[in-house]
Design a protein around this motif. Structure first.
Motif, PDB file in Angstrom:
ATOM      1  N   LYS A   5      23.720 -64.308  32.710  1.00 13.96           N
ATOM      2  CA  LYS A   5      23.641 -63.940  31.285  1.00 13.96           C
ATOM      3  C   LYS A   5      23.886 -65.152  30.397  1.00 13.96           C
ATOM      4  CE  LYS A   5      25.454 -60.543  28.013  1.00 13.96           C
ATOM      5  NZ  LYS A   5      26.409 -59.416  27.828  1.00 13.96           N
ATOM      6  N   GLU A  18      21.001 -66.891  28.018  1.00 12.56           N
ATOM      7  CA  GLU A  18      21.213 -66.978  26.571  1.00 12.56           C
ATOM      8  C   GLU A  18      21.158 -68.431  26.094  1.00 12.56           C
ATOM      9  OE1 GLU A  18      24.787 -64.945  25.608  1.00 12.56           O
ATOM     10  OE2 GLU A  18      23.944 -62.946  25.945  1.00 12.56           O
ATOM     11  N   ILE A  71      22.982 -62.298  17.684  1.00 13.88           N
ATOM     12  CA  ILE A  71      22.155 -61.283  18.331  1.00 13.88           C
ATOM     13  C   ILE A  71      22.045 -60.104  17.375  1.00 13.88           C
ATOM     14  CG2 ILE A  71      21.967 -59.699  20.277  1.00 13.88           C
ATOM     15  CD1 ILE A  71      23.409 -61.740  21.978  1.00 13.88           C
ATOM     16  N   PHE A 109      17.717 -62.661  19.799  1.00 11.51           N
ATOM     17  CA  PHE A 109      18.597 -63.753  19.395  1.00 11.51           C
ATOM     18  C   PHE A 109      17.868 -64.521  18.292  1.00 11.51           C
ATOM     19  CE2 PHE A 109      19.667 -68.239  19.479  1.00 11.51           C
ATOM     20  CZ  PHE A 109      21.040 -68.192  19.302  1.00 11.51           C
ATOM     21  N   LEU A 143      15.168 -60.191  23.553  1.00 11.32           N
ATOM     22  CA  LEU A 143      16.038 -60.275  24.731  1.00 11.32           C
ATOM     23  C   LEU A 143      15.647 -59.318  25.850  1.00 11.32           C
ATOM     24  CD1 LEU A 143      19.565 -60.560  23.022  1.00 11.32           C
ATOM     25  CD2 LEU A 143      18.086 -62.391  23.888  1.00 11.32           C
ATOM     26  N   ARG A 145      15.647 -60.992  29.239  1.00 11.79           N
ATOM     27  CA  ARG A 145      17.000 -61.209  29.777  1.00 11.79           C
ATOM     28  C   ARG A 145      17.562 -59.916  30.353  1.00 11.79           C
ATOM     29  NH1 ARG A 145      22.199 -61.022  26.134  1.00 11.79           N
ATOM     30  NH2 ARG A 145      21.397 -58.885  26.253  1.00 11.79           N
TER      31      ARG A 145
END
Length: 447
Positions: free
Chosen positions: A36, A40, A115, A125, A143, A146
């Protein structure tokens, strides 16, 4: 099926499963956090790079050129490094160009990033930047990719974790089962020793481990127990023979002497001497019986299924006539068909001793009652003087007597009865009958 929580190996297998699951969970949390954070960071870098490129376009080509490039990037949909969301707005936040309907809650003056939620499109983001006093720009990256990666990671860890737990638990179960089988043979050997069976040694696997060593020690212990039991038996038999034989010879000599003596007073003295000899022999026999019964406690050899009710009826019939001569009200309450594994001769002797003890301490006009119930539970009660609280366990010790009513004896009757009871898996307890005493015979249960 036995309760796994009561088994050492069952608890061990459960703990292995729990520890393995905990380790897998910790590894998942660590991997999830790393993935994570790295994802990011990559998204942050891509957004910052995109903003820097658009700022250069504004410096070199102006607002119209920038708006054109924003339209191009929206059309590319993240190909070639393009982001997902753009909004070019004036100082009041009024949209000039882009695919966001309104300015997000980000400060362009401070190049704030964060975010944010996009209506109907999930999360992004985004970073805002101030290009000119009357112009600002925000760029955002969806996102979803992700989150999809994190979902795949969770599924992978779930599948792998379950496989690891099953594998570890399987190996643990297999290992503990092998240990349980080997320890079971050792426990069985001790159980056989407790039952008086000494002829089956523990198998040794010759693996050279601690259980092999324990098996060897077990066999050595059993061998020593056999030697001790045999030595005890030899000593008991030898003692009984060496003491009983001269006493019997002495008794025979007294009988011969009585035949040659005419004076009544002298004969009375010899009769008393013979009585003392018989008492000594009876004392010796009782002590040997107590020792033998205690040595054979737990040994099932010689026990058979017998009818306790019939034995009690037979003993009660023998004592009924004595009760009438002594002026004692003797009654019975015997449930028919009560059976158990025991030595019938031992039960007869226990019942006789308890009834004899009750008759001995019950005065004329008193009552004695014997009751037999399934279990079995046998009680012999009287309304005599009773037994003090501090003596109700001591009366089963050797040579302990309760001097009431001038009763005579060696104080071995109850000790022998208790030893015989334990030999047959029973125990005798003394209770207050209010008035008198109650002796209760019931199965001896372990803790």
């Amino acid at each position: 099926m036995s309760n796994p929580f009561k088994s050492l190996f069952g608890r061990f297998s459960i703990w292995i499963a729990l520890v393995t699951a905990l380790v897998v969970l910790l590894l998942f949390l660590l991997a999830n956090g790393i993935v994570k954070a790295e994802t990011e960071q990559q998204i942050r870098s891509a957004v910052d790079t995109d903003i820097a490129g658009l700022a250069d376009i504004y410096v070199s080509g102006g607002q119209d050129e920038l708006a054109e490039r924003v339209r191009d990037r929206i059309a590319m949909t993240r190909t070639g490094g393009a982001s997902d969301y753009y909004l070019l707005a004036d100082s009041a936040g009024t949209p000039i160009e882009g695919n966001l309907a309104k300015w997000p809650a980000l400060s362009s003056e401070n190049s704030e990033a964060g975010i944010l939620s996009v209506a109907g499109k999930g999360q992004m983001f985004a970073r805002a930047t101030q290009l000119a006093p009357d112009l600002k720009l925000v760029v955002g990256w969806n996102l979803d990719s992700r989150d999809a990666l994190l979902v795949k990671l969770r599924i992978a860890f779930l599948v792998a974790g379950l496989a690891i737990v099953v594998l570890v638990v399987g190996l643990g179960f297999w290992s503990t089962r092998r240990l349980r089988v080997r320890l079971a043979s050792i426990n069985a050997a001790f159980r056989r020793v407790g039952q008086g069976q000494f002829d089956t040694p523990v198998d040794i696997d010759d693996r050279g481990d601690e259980l092999d060593e324990l098996s060897r020690h077990t066999n050595e212990m059993v061998s020593r127990v056999i030697n001790l039991v045999n030595a005890h038996k030899d000593i008991s038999d030898h003692t009984a023979h060496e003491l009983r034989t001269p006493l019997m010879h002495l008794d025979n000599r007294l009988v011969t002497a009585m035949n040659d003596i005419v004076e009544p007073d002298q004969k009375i003295g010899l009769i008393n001497a013979r009585t003392d000899i018989k008492n000594i022999i009876a004392l010796l026999d009782s002590l040997l019986d107590i020792a033998s019964s205690r040595a054979q406690k737990g040994d099932r050899t010689g026990l058979s299924e017998c009818d306790v009710s019939d034995i009690a009826e037979g003993i009660a019939e023998l004592f009924s006539e004595s009760a009438g001569d002594l002026g004692i009200d003797f009654s019975t309450d015997i449930t028919p068909g009560v059976r158990m594994m025991a030595n019938p001769a031992h039960l007869q002797r226990i019942f006789s001793n308890l009834l004899d003890n009750a008759f001995k301490y019950t005065p004329e006009g008193g009552t004695v009652k014997m009751m037999v119930r399934p279990g079995p539970t046998i009680t012999v009660s009287d309304n005599g003087p009773g037994i003090a609280d501090d003596m109700r366990t001591k009366v089963f010790e050797r040579f302990v007597r309760i001097d009431a009513g001038g009763a005579k004896g060696h104080g071995l009757g109850l000790a022998l009865s208790q030893a015989l009871a334990e030999r047959n898996g029973l125990i005798i307890r003394c209770h207050d009958a209010k008035p008198g005493a109650t002796f209760e015979i019931s199965p001896e249960r372990g803790d």
